[in-house]
Motif scaffolding. Structure first.
Motif, PDB file in Angstrom:
ATOM      1  N   ILE A 355       0.880  -1.163   0.028  1.00  0.00           N
ATOM      2  CA  ILE A 355       0.119  -0.071   0.078  1.00  0.00           C
ATOM      3  C   ILE A 355       1.170   1.371  -0.101  1.00  0.00           C
ATOM      4  O   ILE A 355       1.843   1.377   0.695  1.00  0.00           O
ATOM      5  CB  ILE A 355      -0.851  -0.003   1.305  1.00  0.00           C
ATOM      6  CG1 ILE A 355      -1.985  -1.293   1.333  1.00  0.00           C
ATOM      7  CG2 ILE A 355      -1.828   1.339   1.290  1.00  0.00           C
ATOM      8  CD1 ILE A 355      -2.782  -1.582   2.517  1.00  0.00           C
ATOM      9  N   VAL A 356       0.568   2.254  -0.868  1.00  0.00           N
ATOM     10  CA  VAL A 356       1.599   3.478  -1.165  1.00  0.00           C
ATOM     11  C   VAL A 356       0.419   4.708  -1.149  1.00  0.00           C
ATOM     12  O   VAL A 356      -0.471   4.432  -1.841  1.00  0.00           O
ATOM     13  CB  VAL A 356       2.068   3.193  -2.554  1.00  0.00           C
ATOM     14  CG1 VAL A 356       2.996   4.835  -2.577  1.00  0.00           C
ATOM     15  CG2 VAL A 356       3.316   2.283  -2.208  1.00  0.00           C
ATOM     16  N   GLU A 357       0.791   5.565  -0.353  1.00  0.00           N
ATOM     17  CA  GLU A 357      -0.080   6.865  -0.580  1.00  0.00           C
ATOM     18  C   GLU A 357       0.381   7.890  -1.573  1.00  0.00           C
ATOM     19  O   GLU A 357       1.594   8.052  -1.717  1.00  0.00           O
ATOM     20  CB  GLU A 357       0.038   7.764   0.959  1.00  0.00           C
ATOM     21  CG  GLU A 357      -0.751   8.782   1.164  1.00  0.00           C
ATOM     22  CD  GLU A 357      -0.548   9.572   2.416  1.00  0.00           C
ATOM     23  OE1 GLU A 357      -0.770  10.811   2.578  1.00  0.00           O
ATOM     24  OE2 GLU A 357      -0.295   8.509   3.522  1.00  0.00           O
ATOM     25  N   PRO A 358      -0.336   8.076  -2.385  1.00  0.00           N
ATOM     26  CA  PRO A 358      -0.185   9.200  -3.596  1.00  0.00           C
ATOM     27  C   PRO A 358       0.287  10.381  -2.864  1.00  0.00           C
ATOM     28  O   PRO A 358       0.037  10.768  -1.703  1.00  0.00           O
ATOM     29  CB  PRO A 358      -1.611   9.210  -4.314  1.00  0.00           C
ATOM     30  CG  PRO A 358      -2.359   8.056  -3.775  1.00  0.00           C
ATOM     31  CD  PRO A 358      -1.921   7.948  -2.540  1.00  0.00           C
ATOM     32  N   GLY A 359       0.912  11.320  -3.845  1.00  0.00           N
ATOM     33  CA  GLY A 359       1.282  12.636  -3.447  1.00  0.00           C
ATOM     34  C   GLY A 359       2.082  13.074  -4.505  1.00  0.00           C
ATOM     35  O   GLY A 359       2.685  12.582  -5.410  1.00  0.00           O
ATOM     36  N   ALA A 360       2.058  14.599  -4.282  1.00  0.00           N
ATOM     37  CA  ALA A 360       2.981  15.427  -5.498  1.00  0.00           C
ATOM     38  C   ALA A 360       4.284  15.408  -5.198  1.00  0.00           C
ATOM     39  O   ALA A 360       5.144  15.883  -6.031  1.00  0.00           O
ATOM     40  CB  ALA A 360       2.221  16.833  -5.589  1.00  0.00           C
ATOM     41  N   ASP A 361       4.701  15.213  -3.766  1.00  0.00           N
ATOM     42  CA  ASP A 361       6.077  15.540  -3.483  1.00  0.00           C
ATOM     43  C   ASP A 361       6.665  14.408  -2.841  1.00  0.00           C
ATOM     44  O   ASP A 361       7.995  14.349  -2.501  1.00  0.00           O
ATOM     45  CB  ASP A 361       6.314  16.823  -2.647  1.00  0.00           C
ATOM     46  CG  ASP A 361       5.655  16.818  -1.595  1.00  0.00           C
ATOM     47  OD1 ASP A 361       4.759  15.874  -1.187  1.00  0.00           O
ATOM     48  OD2 ASP A 361       5.405  17.858  -0.661  1.00  0.00           O
ATOM     49  N   LYS A 362       5.867  13.394  -2.736  1.00  0.00           N
ATOM     50  CA  LYS A 362       6.356  12.126  -1.725  1.00  0.00           C
ATOM     51  C   LYS A 362       5.286  10.916  -2.035  1.00  0.00           C
ATOM     52  O   LYS A 362       3.996  11.225  -2.002  1.00  0.00           O
ATOM     53  CB  LYS A 362       6.312  12.347  -0.518  1.00  0.00           C
ATOM     54  CG  LYS A 362       7.244  11.091   0.564  1.00  0.00           C
ATOM     55  CD  LYS A 362       7.781  11.632   1.807  1.00  0.00           C
ATOM     56  CE  LYS A 362       8.514  10.318   2.367  1.00  0.00           C
ATOM     57  NZ  LYS A 362       9.187  10.773   3.658  1.00  0.00           N
ATOM     58  N   HIS A 363       5.613   9.684  -2.087  1.00  0.00           N
ATOM     59  CA  HIS A 363       4.769   8.609  -2.359  1.00  0.00           C
ATOM     60  C   HIS A 363       5.126   7.652  -0.870  1.00  0.00           C
ATOM     61  O   HIS A 363       5.887   6.789  -1.028  1.00  0.00           O
ATOM     62  CB  HIS A 363       4.884   7.748  -3.549  1.00  0.00           C
ATOM     63  CG  HIS A 363       4.358   8.286  -4.635  1.00  0.00           C
ATOM     64  ND1 HIS A 363       4.349   7.943  -5.931  1.00  0.00           N
ATOM     65  CD2 HIS A 363       3.703   9.759  -4.658  1.00  0.00           C
ATOM     66  CE1 HIS A 363       3.759   8.665  -6.632  1.00  0.00           C
ATOM     67  NE2 HIS A 363       3.243   9.859  -6.196  1.00  0.00           N
ATOM     68  N   PRO A 364       4.667   8.154   0.139  1.00  0.00           N
ATOM     69  CA  PRO A 364       5.048   7.077   1.537  1.00  0.00           C
ATOM     70  C   PRO A 364       4.557   5.659   1.385  1.00  0.00           C
ATOM     71  O   PRO A 364       3.263   5.429   0.920  1.00  0.00           O
ATOM     72  CB  PRO A 364       4.319   8.085   2.594  1.00  0.00           C
ATOM     73  CG  PRO A 364       3.903   9.124   1.969  1.00  0.00           C
ATOM     74  CD  PRO A 364       3.692   8.983   0.639  1.00  0.00           C
ATOM     75  N   VAL A 365       5.227   4.680   1.512  1.00  0.00           N
ATOM     76  CA  VAL A 365       4.894   3.380   1.696  1.00  0.00           C
ATOM     77  C   VAL A 365       4.163   3.174   3.214  1.00  0.00           C
ATOM     78  O   VAL A 365       4.677   3.377   4.075  1.00  0.00           O
ATOM     79  CB  VAL A 365       6.015   2.323   1.590  1.00  0.00           C
ATOM     80  CG1 VAL A 365       5.407   0.880   1.573  1.00  0.00           C
ATOM     81  CG2 VAL A 365       6.734   2.553   0.199  1.00  0.00           C
ATOM     82  N   ARG A 366       2.765   2.738   3.078  1.00  0.00           N
ATOM     83  CA  ARG A 366       2.000   2.674   4.269  1.00  0.00           C
ATOM     84  C   ARG A 366       1.991   1.348   4.719  1.00  0.00           C
ATOM     85  O   ARG A 366       2.090   0.740   6.047  1.00  0.00           O
ATOM     86  CB  ARG A 366       0.657   3.060   4.193  1.00  0.00           C
ATOM     87  CG  ARG A 366       0.404   4.506   3.953  1.00  0.00           C
ATOM     88  CD  ARG A 366       1.383   5.361   4.859  1.00  0.00           C
ATOM     89  NE  ARG A 366       0.958   6.886   4.980  1.00  0.00           N
ATOM     90  CZ  ARG A 366       1.690   7.791   5.286  1.00  0.00           C
ATOM     91  NH1 ARG A 366       2.694   7.353   6.072  1.00  0.00           N
ATOM     92  NH2 ARG A 366       1.572   8.827   5.153  1.00  0.00           N
ATOM     93  N   ALA A 367       2.163   0.128   3.795  1.00  0.00           N
ATOM     94  CA  ALA A 367       1.987  -1.126   4.349  1.00  0.00           C
ATOM     95  C   ALA A 367       2.691  -2.237   3.392  1.00  0.00           C
ATOM     96  O   ALA A 367       2.547  -1.943   2.193  1.00  0.00           O
ATOM     97  CB  ALA A 367       0.531  -1.568   4.714  1.00  0.00           C
ATOM     98  N   LEU A 368       3.470  -3.155   4.065  1.00  0.00           N
ATOM     99  CA  LEU A 368       3.842  -4.324   3.051  1.00  0.00           C
ATOM    100  C   LEU A 368       3.312  -5.404   4.053  1.00  0.00           C
ATOM    101  O   LEU A 368       3.945  -5.725   5.081  1.00  0.00           O
ATOM    102  CB  LEU A 368       5.486  -4.046   3.033  1.00  0.00           C
ATOM    103  CG  LEU A 368       5.975  -2.903   2.291  1.00  0.00           C
ATOM    104  CD1 LEU A 368       7.385  -2.855   2.318  1.00  0.00           C
ATOM    105  CD2 LEU A 368       5.370  -2.950   0.900  1.00  0.00           C
ATOM    106  N   ALA A 369       2.840  -6.239   3.294  1.00  0.00           N
ATOM    107  CA  ALA A 369       2.299  -7.532   4.115  1.00  0.00           C
ATOM    108  C   ALA A 369       2.167  -8.730   3.225  1.00  0.00           C
ATOM    109  O   ALA A 369       2.190  -8.735   1.977  1.00  0.00           O
ATOM    110  CB  ALA A 369       0.912  -7.188   4.763  1.00  0.00           C
TER     111      ALA A 369
END
Length: 700
Positions: A355-369
Motif C-alpha cells: 500500500i502506497v499513499e499518492p502525493g505530489a512530492d512524496k509517495h510514502p509506503v504505508r504497508a507491506l504484508a
C-alpha cells in the motif's frame, strides 16, 4: 631445563617486563625510552586517545512506525547510553569496590596492583588483577569499539607485554584528559554484561527490568560481579550468588558500603532476582517488537537505506533513529486480508500486498504484508524473502495493459476511441517461440468486435492490446512502464529477476529486462508475462492518481543521528512521468473495472461503496499468478497471488486457493478481494473524492 620450567620462566619474565614497563610509564609517561616494542605499539594507536575521550560507543539503531512506536532494533551491541545522573551510587560503588578500590587515588596506573600480580605469579597464583579501571576502560574500548571483528578483539585482549604497554600509555593519557567520574560513567556504559548486552543501562533492563538509577544494592553488586565473568555466572546461579556476595563484602571492606554490616547482610540474604527469561531487546527484522507482521517493512527499510548510502552495519553501530512511513493500522488490515484470502499455512501459494499513499512530492509506503509471516521457519508459514518489496519471478498478467494504454494515449489514441478487438490476432511485428508468428487470442469466445479503450481496460481482451502495442511501439510501451514506476523490475534485473550477469551462458540473462524485451521484440509484454514487483505495481497506481507524478516508494519519514540531529539521505527526486492531462485521462480509462469490468464481483462481495477509483486485474496464462492494482485519490495498493513453491504449479480458486493441474484463479478473485478487504476500512473515514476529469485531447 624441562619444557614446563622454561614455559613458566618465560611467563615470569614477561610479567616482570610488563611490571617494569608499567613503572616506567608511571615515572616517565612522556619519555620515548620505553623500548622498540612500546614505540611500535604506540605508532599503531596514535589516533586512539582522541577516540577514547570522544567515546562514540557503538549504538544500535531503532526503527519506528509513523506514530513513533518501535518496529525493530538493530545492533551488534545492545547498548543505551546512561547519563551520569541516571546511574545509582550503589552501581558506582559496587564496580569500584570490586574492580579498583584505589580508583580515586591513582593516576591511571596502580603500582601496588601491578607488583601484586607479579608476586602472585611467583607464589604460584594465576596472573591477573593488575589493571585499574582506567586500564580496563582502555582494553574494552580497543576490543569492543576500535576492533570490528573477532581477530581485532583477540588482539586487543591478548595477554602480552605489548598490550600492557599500550594500556599503560593510554590509561595515563585518558586520566590526563578526563575526570574520574567521567571515566567511571564511560566505563559503565562500555563494558559487556554477557551476550550482546553492553553497558549498565541495557544490563539493568535485561536482568532486572529496571533502569540504572533504580538499581538496588544487591542488583548493583550482581551486575558489578558479572562484568568479568558473564559466561560463567549466567549459567550457574550458585556461582552468581557467591560472586554477588563477594562484591558486597568487598564494598564493605573497602569503605564503599557506608550503610555498614547490617545492610550488607540483608543484601546478601536477598535472592538474585534476575527476571525470568531475561528482558533482551529483540534484534533485526526477523525478531521485531511487532512480531512477524512488521518484518517485511523492516526489510524494505534496510534495502532502501543501503541504496541511499547507510548500510546495515552502519545502522548496527551508528545509533540512528529512523522514523518510517509504516501505518500499523494499514499493515494490520493488509495482513489480515492476505491471510483471510489465503491462509498462511497454504502450501505453495503466497498472497502479497503493498500500500502506497499518492502525493505530489512524496509517495510514502504505508504497508507491506503477506499471508506468510516474516521469518525462517517455513513449517510455520514463514519466509525470509521480502515478498512485497522485491522482484517476484511471476508476472502480473493484464495489469501491464496499463502501460500499453498509456503509451497509446501518447500516440494519439483516445480513451473513448473504439479499438479493434478480434477473436484472434497474428502479429506482423512480433515473433513467437521458435521464430513462428506470434498469435494471441482472448480468454472469452466473443466474436470480433470493437470496444472503446475504456471498455477494453475493464474487459481486458488480449488481442486489442497487442494491436495497440504494435501501434504505439513496443519500445515506447516498455519505456512507459519504467516512467510510471516499474524501475527496478525493468532496469535492475534480467528476465530471470536477478542482477544481470555478464558471465551468464544465456545471453538474455546478461542484460536488463527492459533491454531483453526490446531486443527480443517480446510482444507478450503487454500481457504481463515478465517478472514484477508488488510494491512497484502499487506505486504505479499512486503515480497515476498523483497527476502523473512519480516519486520513489519511500519508507522514510525522518532520520536522526545519535545526537538527535537530522540525517539527509540520497533519495531519488520526484519526476513528472507523464503530463497531468494524460494521467487523468488514463485514470478515467481505468475507472470502469469495478463498475462493469473484471473486478466488479469482488467489489460487490466485499461491500465496496462504489467510490471512484482506478483498477486493473491481471492473470498469467497458466494461472500460476494473478494480481490486482487499485487506487483512490487517497490510497493505492497492489496484490499479487502466486505459486511460491520450489516447483510452481497453477492455482485453483475454490473455497480456499490450492495448487492444481490447470488452474482457474483470476485477478478479479483472490487478489481483488484481498485489496477491497484491506482497503475498505482504511477509507471508512475518508470522504469520497471523484477522479478528476480527463483531458479532451486524450479522451476523444
Amino acid at each position: 631445563m624441562a619444557a614446563s620450567q622454561a614455559k613458566a620462566l618465560g611467563k615470569l619474565l614477561a610479567l616482570c617486563v610488563t611490571a617494569g614497563v608499567v613503572l616506567a610509564a608511571i615515572l616517565f609517561p612522556y619519555v620515548g625510552g620505553m623500548g622498540v616494542a612500546a614505540n611500535r605499539v604506540s605508532d599503531t594507536i596514535a589516533a586512539v586517545p582522541a577516540d577514547l575521550v570522544a567515546a562514540n560507543l557503538p549504538l544500535g539503531s531503532t526503527i519506528l512506525d509513523r506514530n513513533g512506536q518501535p518496529i525493530a532494533y538493530l545492533y551488534d551491541q545492545d547498548r543505551e547510553i546512561a547519563k551520569p545522573e541516571e546511574i545509582s551510587q550503589y552501581m558506582r560503588d559496587a564496580i569500584v569496590g570490586i574492580e579498583d578500590h584505589r580508583f580515586y587515588e591513582h593516576n591511571g596506573l596502580d603500582t601496588q596492583r601491578s607488583l601484586k600480580a607479579v608476586g602472585g605469579f611467583i607464589a604460584g597464583e594465576a596472573a591477573g588483577g593488575g589493571s585499574t579501571l582506567t586500564q580496563q576502560y582502555v582494553k574494552n574500548y580497543l576490543a569492543y569499539v576500535i576492533a570490528t571483528d573477532e581477530a581485532g578483539r583477540k588482539e586487543a585482549m591478548a595477554h602480552s607485554p605489548a598490550r600492557k604497554i599500550r594500556e599503560a600509555k593510554l590509561a595515563l593519557e585518558v586520566e590526563r584528559l578526563m575526570g574520574k567520574d567521567d571515566i567511571l560513567v564511560r566505563y559503565l556504559n562500555l563494558v559487556p554484561f554477557g551476550g550482546n548486552v553492553f553497558g549498565v543501562k541495557a544490563a539493568a533492563r535485561t536482568y532486572f527490568d529496571t533502569t540504572p538509577d533504580k538499581l538496588t544494592l544487591p542488583q548493583a553488586a550482581f551486575l558489578a560481579g558479572l562484568v568479568n565473568k558473564p559466561s560463567t555466572l549466567l549459567k550457574d546461579p550458585v556461582q552468581a550468588l557467591e560472586r554477588r556476595n563477594l562484591v558486597i563484602d568487598r564494598m564493605l571492606a573497602t569503605g564503599f558500603l557506608k550503610e555498614g554490616p547490617v545492610a550488607a547482610a540483608n543484601a546478601k540474604n536477598s535472592p538474585l532476582g534476575v527476571v525470568e527469561g531475561r528482558n533482551n531487546r529483540p534484534n533485526d527484522c526477523g525478531n521485531t517488537p511487532g512480531g512477524t507482521t512488521t518484518g517485511f517493512f523492516c526489510g524494505y527499510v534496510l534495502d532502501y537505506l543501503a541504496k541511499a548510502g547507510i548500510s546495515k552495519s552502519d545502522l548496527k553501530r551508528g545509533g540512528y533513529v529512523i522514523k518510517t512511513t509504516m501505518d500499523p493500522v494499514a499493515t494490520e488490515n493488509a495482513k489480515k486480508a492476505a491471510e483471510h484470502q489465503v491462509a498462511k499455512d497454504t502450501k505453495g501459494i503466497a498472497n502479497v500486498m503493498a500500500i502506497v499513499e499518492p502525493g505530489a512530492d512524496k509517495h510514502p509506503v504505508r504497508a507491506l504484508a503477506a499471508n506468510r509471516d516474516f521469518g525462517v521457519d517455513a513449517a510455520k508459514g514463514q519466509t525470509a524473502y521480502r515478498l512485497p518489496s522485491t522482484i517476484t519471478r511471476f508476472g502480473a498478467g493484464s495489469i501491464y495493459k496499463i502501460f500499453t494504454a498509456a503509451a497509446a494515449l501518447e500516440h494519439g489514441v483516445g480513451v473513448l476511441e473504439p479499438i479493434d478487438v478480434p477473436t484472434t490476432h497474428t502479429s506482423t511485428v512480433y515473433k513467437g517461440s521458435g521464430n513462428k508468428p506470434y498469435t494471441v487470442k482472448n480468454a472469452d469466445d466473443a466474436a470480433d468486435r470493437k470496444l472503446t479503450l475504456q471498455q477494453a481496460l475493464a474487459q481486458s481482451p488480449n488481442t486489442g492490446f497487442v494491436i495497440l502495442e504494435e501501434r504505439a511501439g513496443l519500445d515506447n510501451v516498455v519505456d512507459m512502464s519504467v516512467k510510471l514506476g516499474m524501475r527496478d523490475s525493468m532496469q535492475s534485473v534480467n528476465r530471470g529477476g536477478e542482477k544481470p550477469d555478464p558471465q551468464a551462458k544465456d545471453p538474455s540473462l546478461r542484460i536488463s529486462q527492459d533491454k531483453w524485451i526490446k531486443d527480443g521484440k517480446v510482444g507478450s509484454f503487454t500481457l504481463g508475462v515478465t517478472v514484477t514487483s508488488v510494491l512497484e505495481l502499487a506505486n504505479v497506481g499512486a503515480t497515476i492518481v498523483s497527476d502523473g507524478k512519480w516519486c520513489p516508494p519511500s519508507p522514510i519519514e525522518q532520520i536522526t543521528d545519535r545526537d538527535g540531529k537530522p540525517v539527509t539521505i540520497n533519495e531519488p527526486g520526484c519526476e513528472q512521468a507523464v503530463e497531468p492531462g494524460l494521467a487523468r485521462s488514463l485514470a478515467q480509462g481505468l475507472s470502469h473495472d469495478t463498475v462493469s469490468g473484471t473486478a466488479v464481483n469482488a467489489a460487490r462481495k466485499t461491500g465496496w461503496d462504489n467510490r471512484q477509483m482506478i483498477a486493473k486485474t491481471g492473470t498469467t496464462q497458466i494461472h500460476q499468478s494473478a494480481g490486482f492494482v487499485g487506487a483512490t485519490p487517497q490510497m493505492a495498493g497492489a496484490v499479487l497471488t502466486f505459486s511460491d513453491s520450489d516447483t510452481p504449479r497453477p492455482i485453483c480458486d475454490g473455497d480456499r486457493p490450492f495448487l492444481c493441474k490447470t488452474g482457474n484463479i483470476f485477478g478479479g478473485k483472490v487478489p481483488a478481494e484481498t485489496w477491497f478487504e484491506a482497503m475498505k476500512p482504511l477509507h471508512k473515514d475518508i470522504r469520497p473524492t471523484p477522479l478528476p476529469p480527463g483531458d479532451p485531447k486524450y479522451m476523444n
